[in-house]
Design a protein around this motif. Structure first.
Motif, PDB file in Angstrom:
ATOM      1  N   UNK A  89      13.259  -3.259 -13.930  1.00 24.50           N
ATOM      2  CA  UNK A  89      14.159  -1.962 -14.249  1.00 24.50           C
ATOM      3  C   UNK A  89      14.607  -0.891 -13.274  1.00 24.50           C
ATOM      4  N   UNK A  90      14.667  -1.371 -12.043  1.00 21.80           N
ATOM      5  CA  UNK A  90      15.150  -0.616 -10.652  1.00 21.80           C
ATOM      6  C   UNK A  90      16.218  -1.398 -10.274  1.00 21.80           C
ATOM      7  N   UNK A  91      16.820  -2.282 -10.728  1.00 19.82           N
ATOM      8  CA  UNK A  91      17.976  -3.033 -10.062  1.00 19.82           C
ATOM      9  C   UNK A  91      17.602  -3.730  -8.978  1.00 19.82           C
ATOM     10  N   UNK A  92      18.182  -3.597  -7.687  1.00 16.86           N
ATOM     11  CA  UNK A  92      17.890  -4.093  -6.623  1.00 16.86           C
ATOM     12  C   UNK A  92      16.688  -3.183  -5.878  1.00 16.86           C
ATOM     13  N   UNK A  93      15.782  -3.843  -5.552  1.00 12.50           N
ATOM     14  CA  UNK A  93      14.605  -2.954  -5.084  1.00 12.50           C
ATOM     15  C   UNK A  93      13.524  -3.769  -4.349  1.00 12.50           C
ATOM     16  N   UNK A  94      12.654  -3.249  -3.609  1.00  7.57           N
ATOM     17  CA  UNK A  94      11.506  -3.722  -2.907  1.00  7.57           C
ATOM     18  C   UNK A  94      10.549  -2.904  -2.825  1.00  7.57           C
ATOM     19  N   UNK A  95       9.229  -3.336  -3.308  1.00  9.59           N
ATOM     20  CA  UNK A  95       8.181  -2.372  -3.112  1.00  9.59           C
ATOM     21  C   UNK A  95       6.975  -3.131  -2.420  1.00  9.59           C
ATOM     22  N   UNK A  96       6.107  -2.140  -1.993  1.00  8.72           N
ATOM     23  CA  UNK A  96       4.859  -2.632  -1.039  1.00  8.72           C
ATOM     24  C   UNK A  96       3.863  -1.991  -2.082  1.00  8.72           C
ATOM     25  N   UNK A  97       2.958  -2.962  -2.302  1.00  2.00           N
ATOM     26  CA  UNK A  97       1.550  -2.338  -3.055  1.00  2.00           C
ATOM     27  C   UNK A  97       0.563  -1.795  -1.903  1.00  2.00           C
ATOM     28  N   UNK A  98       0.318  -0.483  -2.131  1.00  3.73           N
ATOM     29  CA  UNK A  98      -0.703   0.178  -1.140  1.00  3.73           C
ATOM     30  C   UNK A  98      -1.255   1.347  -1.727  1.00  3.73           C
ATOM     31  N   UNK A  99      -2.663   1.597  -1.397  1.00  3.17           N
ATOM     32  CA  UNK A  99      -3.285   2.641  -1.856  1.00  3.17           C
ATOM     33  C   UNK A  99      -2.646   4.132  -1.332  1.00  3.17           C
ATOM     34  N   UNK A 100      -1.767   4.755  -2.053  1.00  2.02           N
ATOM     35  CA  UNK A 100      -1.273   5.782  -1.737  1.00  2.02           C
ATOM     36  C   UNK A 100      -1.992   7.063  -1.479  1.00  2.02           C
ATOM     37  N   UNK A 101      -3.136   7.032  -2.049  1.00  2.00           N
ATOM     38  CA  UNK A 101      -4.073   8.267  -2.100  1.00  2.00           C
ATOM     39  C   UNK A 101      -4.737   8.178  -0.566  1.00  2.00           C
ATOM     40  N   UNK A 102      -4.785   7.029   0.061  1.00  2.00           N
ATOM     41  CA  UNK A 102      -5.556   7.062   1.269  1.00  2.00           C
ATOM     42  C   UNK A 102      -4.481   7.543   2.289  1.00  2.00           C
ATOM     43  N   UNK A 103      -4.921   8.811   2.667  1.00  2.00           N
ATOM     44  CA  UNK A 103      -4.075   9.375   3.753  1.00  2.00           C
ATOM     45  C   UNK A 103      -3.924   8.547   5.028  1.00  2.00           C
ATOM     46  N   UNK A 104      -4.971   7.884   5.397  1.00  2.96           N
ATOM     47  CA  UNK A 104      -4.781   7.012   6.597  1.00  2.96           C
ATOM     48  C   UNK A 104      -3.627   6.033   6.413  1.00  2.96           C
ATOM     49  N   UNK A 105      -3.135   5.806   5.189  1.00  8.23           N
ATOM     50  CA  UNK A 105      -2.074   4.649   4.934  1.00  8.23           C
ATOM     51  C   UNK A 105      -0.790   5.248   5.158  1.00  8.23           C
ATOM     52  N   UNK A 106      -0.784   6.658   4.857  1.00 11.06           N
ATOM     53  CA  UNK A 106       0.447   7.551   4.996  1.00 11.06           C
ATOM     54  C   UNK A 106       1.511   7.219   6.164  1.00 11.06           C
ATOM     55  N   UNK A 107       1.080   6.988   7.462  1.00 12.42           N
ATOM     56  CA  UNK A 107       1.986   6.736   8.301  1.00 12.42           C
ATOM     57  C   UNK A 107       2.443   5.314   8.252  1.00 12.42           C
ATOM     58  N   UNK A 108       1.915   4.351   7.914  1.00 14.02           N
ATOM     59  CA  UNK A 108       2.491   2.916   7.548  1.00 14.02           C
ATOM     60  C   UNK A 108       3.428   2.987   6.242  1.00 14.02           C
ATOM     61  N   UNK A 109       3.130   3.925   5.435  1.00 11.07           N
ATOM     62  CA  UNK A 109       3.848   3.997   4.213  1.00 11.07           C
ATOM     63  C   UNK A 109       5.244   4.592   4.303  1.00 11.07           C
ATOM     64  N   UNK A 110       5.208   5.621   5.582  1.00  9.41           N
ATOM     65  CA  UNK A 110       6.585   6.221   5.902  1.00  9.41           C
ATOM     66  C   UNK A 110       7.220   5.239   6.608  1.00  9.41           C
ATOM     67  N   UNK A 111       6.608   4.571   7.423  1.00 12.04           N
ATOM     68  CA  UNK A 111       7.209   3.753   8.651  1.00 12.04           C
ATOM     69  C   UNK A 111       7.937   2.562   7.795  1.00 12.04           C
ATOM     70  N   UNK A 112       7.281   1.784   6.549  1.00 18.37           N
ATOM     71  CA  UNK A 112       7.450   0.802   5.802  1.00 18.37           C
ATOM     72  C   UNK A 112       9.008   1.233   5.041  1.00 18.37           C
ATOM     73  N   UNK A 113       8.700   2.584   4.499  1.00 20.27           N
ATOM     74  CA  UNK A 113      10.068   3.096   3.605  1.00 20.27           C
ATOM     75  C   UNK A 113      11.238   2.986   4.700  1.00 20.27           C
ATOM     76  N   UNK A 114      11.194   3.608   5.499  1.00 22.19           N
ATOM     77  CA  UNK A 114      12.433   3.954   6.584  1.00 22.19           C
ATOM     78  C   UNK A 114      12.909   2.461   7.022  1.00 22.19           C
ATOM     79  N   UNK A 115      11.766   1.554   7.369  1.00 20.29           N
ATOM     80  CA  UNK A 115      12.349   0.238   7.909  1.00 20.29           C
ATOM     81  C   UNK A 115      12.995  -0.557   6.710  1.00 20.29           C
ATOM     82  N   UNK A 116      12.405  -0.578   5.582  1.00 21.52           N
ATOM     83  CA  UNK A 116      12.897  -1.152   4.229  1.00 21.52           C
ATOM     84  C   UNK A 116      14.351  -0.672   4.103  1.00 21.52           C
TER      85      UNK A 116
END
Length: 157
Positions: free
Chosen positions: A104-131
């Motif tokens: 339902x999002x057209x052309x998209x990519x997702x990464x399954x990750x525990x968003x609540x774990x703040x130690x994942x946030x740097x990797x999440x931010x980097x992945x979003x920008x890279x992707x």
């Protein structure tokens, strides 16, 4: 119980301001490209294509993702219908696998990750920008760009 079953946390428990503050600090180059942002998303404008790339956080679903979004300011009001004819070619260029897409999002990519774990946030931010950058480079390549721009000029958007 799956590896992503962290208990019944609600999206409202996610500290979205903290995440997007960290995102902006880690990636100051995104601020001048920003088309719009909200509690769950940050849009990178692609005005040459009348498109935006939406980077989003979906904490209740335990994933982050990128997709070609909607934004009237950039003329990106019918992005999905404009891109639909090119979807197989774009997904092939991006080497997207079905398990990394959200229906339902057209052309998209997702990464399954525990968003609540703040130690994942740097990797999440980097992945979003890279992707998002990967989508911009490969999804909006030279050949695709000329066909999309010509289609829009000819009233086929």
């Amino acid at each position: 119980m799956s590896e992503f079953d962290f208990g019944g946390r609600r999206a409202s428990e996610f500290r979205q301001r903290g995440f997007w503050t960290l995102f902006a600090e880690r990636h100051p180059e995104e601020r001048p490209l920003m088309a719009r942002r909200g509690p769950w998303f940050w849009q990178r404008g692609l005005p040459d294509f009348a498109l935006v790339l939406s980077m989003y956080v979906a904490p209740a679903q335990n994933h982050v993702g990128v997709f070609f979004g909607r934004n009237e300011k950039f003329g990106a009001t019918q992005a999905w219908s404009r891109l639909k004819p090119f979807q197989p070619a774009i997904e092939d260029r991006l080497k997207l696998r079905p398990e990394q897409s959200c229906e339902g999002l057209g052309i998209n990519s997702l990464w399954r990750v525990n968003c609540f774990a703040e130690d994942n946030w740097p990797a999440m931010a980097d992945w979003l920008v890279t992707e998002a950058s990967r989508f911009e480079r490969r999804g909006a390549g030279r050949g695709w760009r000329s066909r999309t721009v010509n289609s829009r000029r000819n009233g086929l958007s």
